[in-house]
Design a protein around this motif. Structure first.
Motif, mmCIF file in Angstrom:
data_model
loop_
_atom_site.group_PDB
_atom_site.id
_atom_site.type_symbol
_atom_site.label_atom_id
_atom_site.label_comp_id
_atom_site.label_asym_id
_atom_site.label_seq_id
_atom_site.Cartn_x
_atom_site.Cartn_y
_atom_site.Cartn_z
ATOM 1 N N LYS A 145 0.836 -1.203 0.000
ATOM 2 C CA LYS A 145 0.000 0.000 0.000
ATOM 3 C C LYS A 145 0.873 1.257 0.000
ATOM 4 O O LYS A 145 0.574 2.232 -0.683
ATOM 5 C CB LYS A 145 -0.943 0.004 1.201
ATOM 6 N N HIS A 150 -2.411 2.064 -2.842
ATOM 7 C CA HIS A 150 -3.696 1.385 -2.680
ATOM 8 C C HIS A 150 -3.467 -0.130 -2.608
ATOM 9 O O HIS A 150 -2.369 -0.603 -2.874
ATOM 10 C CB HIS A 150 -4.621 1.711 -3.848
ATOM 11 N N LEU A 151 -4.527 -0.832 -2.261
ATOM 12 C CA LEU A 151 -4.492 -2.301 -2.249
ATOM 13 C C LEU A 151 -5.569 -2.822 -3.181
ATOM 14 O O LEU A 151 -6.624 -2.195 -3.337
ATOM 15 C CB LEU A 151 -4.750 -2.838 -0.840
ATOM 16 N N SER A 156 -7.066 -5.990 0.414
ATOM 17 C CA SER A 156 -7.905 -5.203 1.324
ATOM 18 C C SER A 156 -8.724 -6.087 2.251
ATOM 19 O O SER A 156 -8.858 -5.815 3.442
ATOM 20 C CB SER A 156 -8.843 -4.288 0.540
#
Length: 191
Positions: A145, A150-151, A156
């Motif tokens: 991340k 972001h994932l 997530s």
């Protein structure tokens, strides 16, 4: 970020009914109402009661647990006394501090690039529920991340399930607030 490698909190366990034995670590202890246990899928929980299911005439008794951390804390978990192998004693302060001594350099990048291998690792670690299995994968996701900003969906979901288990047990063992665990890790792990 710092690495979580080196978590070696659990040894082989021998669990029978209301009795919890951790070989070579702790004396035999009875699990009773008001005690805290570590559940492999929910993290640290408080034993609210030991009771049968309502409407069940079989006489089977259950530990009625309330998770302390994460999204699960508003739920009730029932574990049959006869199948209590998913319950262990929560990590104590000495075990938590020892885990930090065993952490390698924060410079180690540990994200598993192959999505199939990563998915299998996520599933196996969530099934075991052990901090020593979850923490390195959780750290790898955090590193990813940081790198990408972001994932993906799979990462997530894993982070959402694993974070309360890992952070909850560390918070409980160290006697700190759940929200303070990331700062404690940064302040105490090897650079």
């Amino acid at each position: 970020m710092v690495s979580f490698f080196g978590f070696s909190v659990y040894n082989e366990q021998d669990i029978n009914c209301c009795w919890l034995i951790k070989k070579e670590e702790r004396p035999r202890m009875e699990i009773g109402i008001g005690d805290y246990v570590f559940h492999t899928h929910c993290g640290v929980c408080r034993v609210e009661e030991i009771a049968p299911l309502s409407g069940d005439d079989s006489g089977m008794l259950y530990f009625v647990l309330r998770p302390l951390y994460g999204d699960e804390k508003s739920t009730i978990v029932r574990v049959p006394l006869s199948r209590s192998d998913s319950l262990t004693a929560p990590m104590n302060k000495e075990e938590a501090l020892q885990a930090f001594k065993e952490c390698p350099s924060a410079r180690t990048y540990i994200y598993v690039s192959d999505s199939k291998v990563r998915k299998s690792a996520y599933e196996a670690s969530l099934k075991s529920g052990l901090v020593k299995d979850l923490a390195p994968l959780l750290e790898g996701a955090f590193q990813r991340k940081l790198k990408d900003g972001h994932l993906n969906s799979m990462d997530s979901q894993f982070v959402a399930k694993a974070t309360p288990i890992v952070y909850g047990e560390l918070a409980f063992g160290l006697g700190i607030d759940y929200e303070d665990v990331p700062e404690f890790i940064r302040a105490n792990a090897k650079a």
